[in-house]
Design a protein around this motif. Structure first.
Motif, mmCIF file in Angstrom:
data_model
loop_
_atom_site.group_PDB
_atom_site.id
_atom_site.type_symbol
_atom_site.label_atom_id
_atom_site.label_comp_id
_atom_site.label_asym_id
_atom_site.label_seq_id
_atom_site.Cartn_x
_atom_site.Cartn_y
_atom_site.Cartn_z
ATOM 1 N N LYS A 37 0.399 -1.154 0.412
ATOM 2 C CA LYS A 37 0.158 0.189 0.348
ATOM 3 C C LYS A 37 1.251 1.227 -0.003
ATOM 4 C CE LYS A 37 -0.420 -0.146 5.120
ATOM 5 N NZ LYS A 37 -1.367 -0.220 6.243
ATOM 6 N N PHE A 41 1.333 4.133 -2.699
ATOM 7 C CA PHE A 41 1.100 5.174 -2.435
ATOM 8 C C PHE A 41 1.912 7.051 -2.690
ATOM 9 C CE2 PHE A 41 1.165 8.832 0.241
ATOM 10 C CZ PHE A 41 -0.179 9.845 0.086
ATOM 11 N N ILE A 44 1.475 7.069 -6.613
ATOM 12 C CA ILE A 44 0.194 8.019 -6.514
ATOM 13 C C ILE A 44 1.120 9.094 -6.522
ATOM 14 C CG2 ILE A 44 -2.338 8.772 -6.100
ATOM 15 C CD1 ILE A 44 -2.244 5.762 -5.251
ATOM 16 N N LEU A 112 -9.904 6.629 -6.983
ATOM 17 C CA LEU A 112 -9.522 6.449 -6.452
ATOM 18 C C LEU A 112 -9.877 4.999 -5.069
ATOM 19 C CD1 LEU A 112 -6.175 8.666 -6.275
ATOM 20 C CD2 LEU A 112 -6.383 7.088 -7.785
ATOM 21 N N VAL A 141 -11.002 0.448 -0.986
ATOM 22 C CA VAL A 141 -10.229 0.888 -2.024
ATOM 23 C C VAL A 141 -9.279 -0.129 -3.303
ATOM 24 C CG1 VAL A 141 -8.336 1.820 0.297
ATOM 25 C CG2 VAL A 141 -8.398 -0.693 0.303
ATOM 26 N N LEU A 144 -7.867 1.195 -5.828
ATOM 27 C CA LEU A 144 -6.316 1.332 -6.338
ATOM 28 C C LEU A 144 -5.579 -0.183 -6.704
ATOM 29 C CD1 LEU A 144 -5.216 2.602 -2.792
ATOM 30 C CD2 LEU A 144 -5.727 4.011 -5.221
ATOM 31 N N ALA A 148 -3.060 -0.658 -10.559
ATOM 32 C CA ALA A 148 -2.254 -0.633 -9.670
ATOM 33 C C ALA A 148 -1.138 -0.153 -11.087
ATOM 34 C CB ALA A 148 -1.786 -1.762 -9.372
ATOM 35 N N ILE A 151 -1.512 3.158 -12.173
ATOM 36 C CA ILE A 151 -1.029 3.803 -11.623
ATOM 37 C C ILE A 151 1.213 3.902 -11.432
ATOM 38 C CG2 ILE A 151 -0.690 4.790 -9.751
ATOM 39 C CD1 ILE A 151 -3.674 4.143 -9.430
#
Length: 431
Positions: A37, A41, A44, A112, A141, A144, A148, A151
């Motif tokens: 995660k 992040f 992102i 998101l 989530v 996300l 993935a 992103i």
């Protein structure tokens, strides 16, 4: 995904096609898909402009992820977090409830996170007797995990774009510096050419650089500056070729005139006597014709025996031991014969090489030899080489020191002592 069906928001919040598309995307997570995660992040954060989220929205996402119980996001461990607004606000650095709601909406619109609202709008989870979460209501989530790869690709592209912009900025900075200093050199050396027009072109290009620039904006400006720099270099190279031709002709004429085979300066025939020698014209009246006597006659410094210096010429400038000069200016050693300097003759030979490398004109160096004496002029050249990064115009600086010497306003000692202190105990010494 736990829901398995489309869910609409609670209360007055409307449903949108974007929210429906995000829910459909969240259903397409590949089996066994998992991501760290915090690595996700960071990706992102790198791709923030492309994702259309603000830094404050990322603060809220950061707080949401702290409520996810594991370091890896996966379907097996659940995808719903259900913190209260009060707890979420605390982990979002004390963000007010209204601001918190606004940035949660930004994250939902950016695709998101998803809302999975309970019948009464509260966030909670139902657990069985073993404590396992059966059904939860809050924020999912799942997007996300579903996005993935997208992103991560956006983050990699953002990093590449940033590195490209940095490289273009660096090249532009170097090009600006080169053009500025080359134009200054052309004015100082009085090189023929339309340097006023070139300066105007340069200033026009500088005015086109925006304060916040993109790679696409800077690239054409860099190309134009590169062409301008090439033109300037071409003009200066022509001048160098002309000077080499003139220097060769002058050197041929010098060999016809000089009768002293131990000349230590190819450009200054009147300074061919080493430090410590005495004038031979007074000791040997029949030494030869007047021209030959003039070539053999040395310029006497104030610390030399055998005569007084001419006060108007500034030759009473004190010279220092060679070892001290090399301790203060170790950089000159690389330009001596064979990479070493063992005597004053070697230092003066190295100074002629460095003089040309620094762009000091022959006339400026000849004036320095006349005003200071050849040993001191070579010492000053060594000092200028050592301080090269702090001197914009070595030729102009040398001329200024020569004028100050002739007025009795300059001494080499403080300059040498400052360089000795700057080099410290690790400075190279004469062998």
């Amino acid at each position: 995904m736990e829901s398995g069906y489309v869910t609409t928001p609670f209360g007055r919040r409307p449903m949108s096609l974007g929210m429906l598309a995000s829910q459909q995307l969240a259903e397409t997570i590949e089996p066994g898909m998992k991501r760290s995660k915090w690595k996700l992040f960071r990706a992102i954060c790198e791709a923030r402009p492309a994702l259309g989220v603000t830094d404050r929205a990322l603060t809220v996402l950061d707080a949401l992820l702290t409520f996810y119980p594991d370091d890896e996001i996966s379907e097996e461990k659940g995808l719903i977090v259900f913190p209260s607004n009060a707890q979420l606000s605390l982990r979002a650095r004390g963000m007010t409830p209204a601001t918190l709601r606004r940035h949660l909406a930004v994250l939902v619109e950016a695709g998101l996170i998803l809302r999975k609202d309970s019948p009464n709008g509260k966030r909670y989870a139902r657990r069985d007797r073993a404590g396992t979460v059966g059904e939860a209501f809050g924020f999912s989530v799942a997007p996300l995990l579903a996005r993935a790869v997208e992103i991560e690709n956006l983050a990699a592209q953002a990093v590449a774009d940033r590195e490209l912009l940095r490289a273009v900025r660096e090249r532009l900075t170097i090009c600006r510096r080169d053009i500025s200093k080359l134009i200054a050199t052309a004015f100082e050396e009085e090189v023929s050419g339309d340097w006023e027009g070139i300066s105007v072109m340069f200033r026009t290009l500088l005015a086109r650089i925006p304060r916040v620039a993109t790679t696409e904006q800077l690239t054409p400006i860099l190309d134009e500056m590169g062409l301008l720099r090439a033109e300037i270099v071409n003009l200066l190279e022509k001048q160098i070729k002309t000077q080499k031709i003139d220097a060769n002709e002058s050197q041929i004429e010098h060999h016809k005139q000089s009768s002293n085979p131990n000349s230590s300066h190819e450009l200054e025939p009147s300074f061919e006597t080493k430090q410590g020698e005495t004038a031979v014209a007074d000791l040997e009246p029949n030494a030869g014709p007047p021209d030959e006597q003039r070539l053999k006659q040395p310029k006497l410094s104030g610390n030399r025996a055998g005569g007084a210096a001419d006060p108007g010429a500034g030759n009473n400038l004190k010279s220092f031991p060679l070892g001290l000069v090399l301790q203060a200016c170790p950089g000159i050693l690389d330009y001596g014969p064979g990479g070493t300097i063992g005597n004053w003759r070697d230092l003066m030979s190295a100074a002629v090489v460095v003089r040309s490398m620094l762009g000091v004109s022959p006339s400026a160096y000849e004036e320095a030899c006349s005003g200071m004496g050849p040993e001191n002029a070579a010492t000053v050249i060594a000092c200028i080489l050592e301080r090269g990064g702090h001197i914009n115009s070595p030729g102009g600086y040398l001329r200024d020191l020569t004028r100050r010497t002739e007025r009795g306003e300059f001494a080499i000692g403080p300059m040498l002592m400052a360089l000795v202190r700057a080099n410290g105990p690790t400075a190279r010494r004469a062998s």
